[in-house]
Scaffold this motif. Structure first.
Motif, PDB file in Angstrom:
ATOM      1  N   HIS A  26       0.816  -1.209   0.000  1.00 41.88           N
ATOM      2  CA  HIS A  26       0.000   0.000   0.000  1.00 41.88           C
ATOM      3  C   HIS A  26       0.852   1.262   0.000  1.00 41.88           C
ATOM      4  O   HIS A  26       2.084   1.209   0.105  1.00 41.88           O
ATOM      5  N   SER A  27       0.197   2.408  -0.089  1.00 43.81           N
ATOM      6  CA  SER A  27       0.907   3.687  -0.015  1.00 43.81           C
ATOM      7  C   SER A  27       1.574   3.803   1.344  1.00 43.81           C
ATOM      8  O   SER A  27       1.054   3.300   2.354  1.00 43.81           O
ATOM      9  N   PRO A  28       2.728   4.489   1.410  1.00 46.16           N
ATOM     10  CA  PRO A  28       3.447   4.605   2.685  1.00 46.16           C
ATOM     11  C   PRO A  28       2.614   5.322   3.753  1.00 46.16           C
ATOM     12  O   PRO A  28       1.990   6.352   3.482  1.00 46.16           O
ATOM     13  N   VAL A  29       2.613   4.729   4.960  1.00 48.30           N
ATOM     14  CA  VAL A  29       1.883   5.299   6.094  1.00 48.30           C
ATOM     15  C   VAL A  29       2.768   5.189   7.331  1.00 48.30           C
ATOM     16  O   VAL A  29       3.337   4.130   7.596  1.00 48.30           O
ATOM     17  N   ALA A  30       2.877   6.269   8.088  1.00 51.92           N
ATOM     18  CA  ALA A  30       3.639   6.210   9.336  1.00 51.92           C
ATOM     19  C   ALA A  30       2.866   5.384  10.357  1.00 51.92           C
ATOM     20  O   ALA A  30       1.653   5.530  10.501  1.00 51.92           O
ATOM     21  N   GLY A  31       3.560   4.491  11.050  1.00 53.89           N
ATOM     22  CA  GLY A  31       2.898   3.688  12.073  1.00 53.89           C
ATOM     23  C   GLY A  31       3.231   2.220  11.966  1.00 53.89           C
ATOM     24  O   GLY A  31       4.273   1.831  11.429  1.00 53.89           O
ATOM     25  N   SER A  32       2.318   1.380  12.455  1.00 53.80           N
ATOM     26  CA  SER A  32       2.516  -0.067  12.491  1.00 53.80           C
ATOM     27  C   SER A  32       1.172  -0.763  12.374  1.00 53.80           C
ATOM     28  O   SER A  32       0.159  -0.280  12.882  1.00 53.80           O
ATOM     29  N   TRP A  33       1.176  -1.911  11.708  1.00 52.49           N
ATOM     30  CA  TRP A  33      -0.029  -2.732  11.663  1.00 52.49           C
ATOM     31  C   TRP A  33      -0.312  -3.377  13.025  1.00 52.49           C
ATOM     32  O   TRP A  33      -1.362  -3.981  13.226  1.00 52.49           O
ATOM     33  N   LEU A  34       0.629  -3.263  13.946  1.00 51.42           N
ATOM     34  CA  LEU A  34       0.456  -3.838  15.285  1.00 51.42           C
ATOM     35  C   LEU A  34       0.270  -2.768  16.356  1.00 51.42           C
ATOM     36  O   LEU A  34       0.507  -3.016  17.532  1.00 51.42           O
ATOM     37  N   GLN A  66      -2.174  -2.074  -3.551  1.00 52.23           N
ATOM     38  CA  GLN A  66      -1.803  -1.907  -4.950  1.00 52.23           C
ATOM     39  C   GLN A  66      -1.997  -3.215  -5.714  1.00 52.23           C
ATOM     40  O   GLN A  66      -1.804  -4.293  -5.163  1.00 52.23           O
ATOM     41  N   ASP A  67      -2.353  -3.094  -6.970  1.00 56.11           N
ATOM     42  CA  ASP A  67      -2.478  -4.238  -7.865  1.00 56.11           C
ATOM     43  C   ASP A  67      -1.101  -4.516  -8.475  1.00 56.11           C
ATOM     44  O   ASP A  67      -0.570  -3.715  -9.241  1.00 56.11           O
ATOM     45  N   LEU A  68      -0.516  -5.652  -8.097  1.00 56.32           N
ATOM     46  CA  LEU A  68       0.791  -6.054  -8.615  1.00 56.32           C
ATOM     47  C   LEU A  68       0.672  -7.361  -9.390  1.00 56.32           C
ATOM     48  O   LEU A  68       1.568  -8.211  -9.368  1.00 56.32           O
ATOM     49  N   GLY A  69      -0.472  -7.513 -10.079  1.00 58.08           N
ATOM     50  CA  GLY A  69      -0.721  -8.744 -10.825  1.00 58.08           C
ATOM     51  C   GLY A  69      -1.753  -9.600 -10.120  1.00 58.08           C
ATOM     52  O   GLY A  69      -2.158  -9.328  -8.993  1.00 58.08           O
TER      53      GLY A  69
END
Length: 272
Positions: free
Chosen positions: A54-62, A85-88
């Motif tokens: 995905h687009s860069p985001v400050a932070g953490s998924w946790l 993002q669609d990467l195939g």
């Protein structure tokens, strides 16, 4: 499930403060001790994987995890990025000795997903390569898996008999969980999902982030505040080792955050 993921899992997470996160890999291995206890019935072993670049985001998924050694009531697991993002059409995860994992693109959120995977897809203590064939991307050791369990107590939480489920007493004054071996992960997420014994309505969650030392005691205060749970409340008890891996995202140079989880969900009943 949106990378059911967590907060600064260990010192490696210091990378978060430098570069924004631009991808999440979520790898989940769970044994349901009592498959018939949930509606609909759960598989005995549930293995799934997902990837969202995905687009860069400050932070953490946790970021929803409490500090190590602490608990929290009713955590809100907010995704760091709602779409990717669609990467195939496909993404792949391959690990030494593991069955290859092919994830298909869900175009509603541009997330690569694979569910109902065979147990052999998840091998403990190895590195996995993340690939996007359409882009010619192959990223080795994007994700490292934690170890499993030889023992988990109180053992009654793992009762697989539907009639015997929800019979292991968990004391609000002394909720002690132990496991072996130790030190094969960054930490354990212990989740107590509480349900009313009469209506079966969900009444709240106590979630703890425990050091992988073999024992954790839940502070009694979490059973009383902000709203008290009641004697006889039923609980689903999730105990999962987490291992977080932070690497340079091969797509944009940001931080690729990967979280691998292995554990079980059992049952219990709250007593004073």
């Amino acid at each position: 499930s949106d990378a059911d993921s967590d907060s600064d899992a260990d010192s490696d997470s210091d990378a978060d403060s430098g570069s924004p996160v631009s991808g999440i890999v979520d790898f989940y291995y769970n044994v349901n001790a009592c498959p018939a206890c949930s509606d609909p019935v759960s598989p005995l072993v549930d293995v799934s994987a997902s990837v969202r670049m995905h687009s860069p985001v400050a932070g953490s998924w946790l970021s929803w995890l409490p500090d190590m050694g602490n608990c929290v009531r009713d955590p809100v697991r907010t995704p760091l990025a709602a779409s990717g993002q669609d990467l195939g059409s496909t993404a792949q995860l391959t690990g030494a000795g593991a069955a290859s994992i092919n994830m298909s693109l869900d175009t509603t959120t541009n997330t690569y997903k694979a569910t109902g995977l065979p147990m052999e897809s998840f091998v403990s203590g190895v590195g996995y390569t993340l690939s996007f064939p359409a882009e010619g991307i192959s990223h080795s050791d994007a994700l490292l898996t934690p170890g499993g369990f030889d023992a988990l107590e109180p053992v009654g939480i793992l009762d697989s008999d539907h009639l015997g489920a929800f019979s292991q007493a968990i004391s609000a004054e002394s909720a002690v969980f132990t496991w072996a071996p130790v030190a094969t992960s960054d930490g354990l997420v212990i989740s107590l999902m509480m349900y009313d014994s009469v209506s079966s309505a969900f009444v709240g969650e106590v979630l703890c982030w425990a050091a992988d030392t073999g024992i954790f005691v839940v502070d009694p205060s979490y059973f009383y505040s902000p709203v008290p749970f009641y004697e006889g409340d039923l609980m689903f008890i999730g105990i999962h080792r987490y291992r977080e891996t932070l690497t340079i995202n091969p797509v944009d140079g940001g931080v690729l955050q990967a979280v691998a989880k292995k554990g079980a969900i059992g049952t219990g009943v709250l007593v004073p």
